[in-house]
Enzyme design. Structure first.
Site, mmCIF file in Angstrom:
data_model
loop_
_atom_site.group_PDB
_atom_site.id
_atom_site.type_symbol
_atom_site.label_atom_id
_atom_site.label_comp_id
_atom_site.label_asym_id
_atom_site.label_seq_id
_atom_site.Cartn_x
_atom_site.Cartn_y
_atom_site.Cartn_z
ATOM 1 N N GLN A 96 -19.571 45.683 -16.924
ATOM 2 C CA GLN A 96 -20.467 44.386 -17.282
ATOM 3 C C GLN A 96 -19.456 42.922 -18.010
ATOM 4 O O GLN A 96 -18.453 43.606 -18.882
ATOM 5 C CB GLN A 96 -21.452 45.010 -18.879
ATOM 6 C CG GLN A 96 -22.520 42.808 -18.932
ATOM 7 C CD GLN A 96 -23.361 43.098 -19.590
ATOM 8 O OE1 GLN A 96 -23.930 44.435 -20.223
ATOM 9 N NE2 GLN A 96 -25.071 42.240 -19.872
ATOM 10 N N HIS A 102 -28.579 41.361 -16.066
ATOM 11 C CA HIS A 102 -28.454 41.020 -14.900
ATOM 12 C C HIS A 102 -28.204 42.152 -13.692
ATOM 13 O O HIS A 102 -27.915 43.039 -13.763
ATOM 14 C CB HIS A 102 -27.047 39.683 -14.421
ATOM 15 C CG HIS A 102 -25.837 40.195 -14.640
ATOM 16 N ND1 HIS A 102 -25.762 39.763 -16.272
ATOM 17 C CD2 HIS A 102 -25.467 41.197 -13.931
ATOM 18 C CE1 HIS A 102 -24.496 40.349 -16.026
ATOM 19 N NE2 HIS A 102 -24.164 40.924 -14.919
ATOM 20 N N PHE A 103 -29.055 41.945 -12.724
ATOM 21 C CA PHE A 103 -29.122 43.058 -12.058
ATOM 22 C C PHE A 103 -28.251 42.193 -10.575
ATOM 23 O O PHE A 103 -28.564 41.135 -10.352
ATOM 24 C CB PHE A 103 -30.294 43.183 -11.454
ATOM 25 C CG PHE A 103 -31.595 43.906 -12.113
ATOM 26 C CD1 PHE A 103 -31.260 45.243 -11.876
ATOM 27 C CD2 PHE A 103 -31.988 43.384 -13.290
ATOM 28 C CE1 PHE A 103 -32.034 46.175 -13.073
ATOM 29 C CE2 PHE A 103 -33.181 44.120 -14.325
ATOM 30 C CZ PHE A 103 -32.496 45.035 -14.312
ATOM 31 N N HIS A 104 -27.508 43.354 -9.705
ATOM 32 C CA HIS A 104 -27.113 42.426 -8.484
ATOM 33 C C HIS A 104 -27.499 42.977 -7.681
ATOM 34 O O HIS A 104 -28.122 44.744 -7.260
ATOM 35 C CB HIS A 104 -25.309 42.594 -8.563
ATOM 36 C CG HIS A 104 -24.647 42.888 -9.887
ATOM 37 N ND1 HIS A 104 -23.033 41.905 -9.315
ATOM 38 C CD2 HIS A 104 -24.554 43.110 -10.901
ATOM 39 C CE1 HIS A 104 -23.385 42.318 -10.787
ATOM 40 N NE2 HIS A 104 -23.646 43.015 -11.148
#
Ligand code: AMP
Length: 138
Positions: A96, A102-104
């Site tokens: 990270q 957050h999500f990709h």
């Protein structure tokens, strides 16, 4: 580590930094990754101050999952990739680099050379074009 309220995603939520938006409601915000690993690389964040998944209140998960599904489906329509990767990293040891959860969501194609992190920024005009392709299918 304590949550840093000045991290770049916190600034984006507050409107203090620019982004190219994909989807937004009271709980979540989705926008284009500025250093995309592939065209269409999208990020999804909760509007809640947390670095990682461990301290997120339960009510956010439904909204995140629903948005993930909508964005992944739209990416599939827009780019017709053979795969769609959904990735989320917790902690620097996991890779990270921005410490707001957050999500990709990343379209992947066979043979595409995948970079774990990219350092090549793309300008906002180009990101807007990719965003329009995705938003059409939300
Ligand atoms: P991670 O390594 O999972 O923390 O990913 C952080 C992601 O945020 C990377 O893919 C970066 O390209 C992306 N990123 C960093 N700054 C910005 C920004 N200002 N706008 C959009 N994406 C960003």
């Amino acid at each position: 580590m304590t949550y840093n309220k000045e991290n770049i995603f916190a600034k984006i939520i507050k409107g203090k930094a620019d982004c190219v938006k994909i989807l937004e409601n009271d709980y979540i915000l989705s926008f284009m990754d500025v250093m995309p690993q592939t065209p269409g690389h999208t990020l999804l964040i909760p509007k809640y101050d947390t670095e990682d998944i461990f301290n997120l209140p339960e009510e956010y998960f439904t909204f995140l999952m629903d948005a993930k599904k909508r964005i992944a489906r739209a990416i599939k329509k827009a780019y017709e990739p053979t795969g769609v990767m959904i990735m989320q990293l917790n902690g620097k040891e996991a890779g990270q680099t921005v410490f707001h959860l957050h999500f990709h969501i990343i379209p992947r194609k066979d043979g595409l050379n995948y970079k774990f992190h990219s350092s090549d920024p793309v300008n906002f005009n180009e990101l807007e074009k990719e965003a329009e392709k995705i938003k059409k299918w939300l």
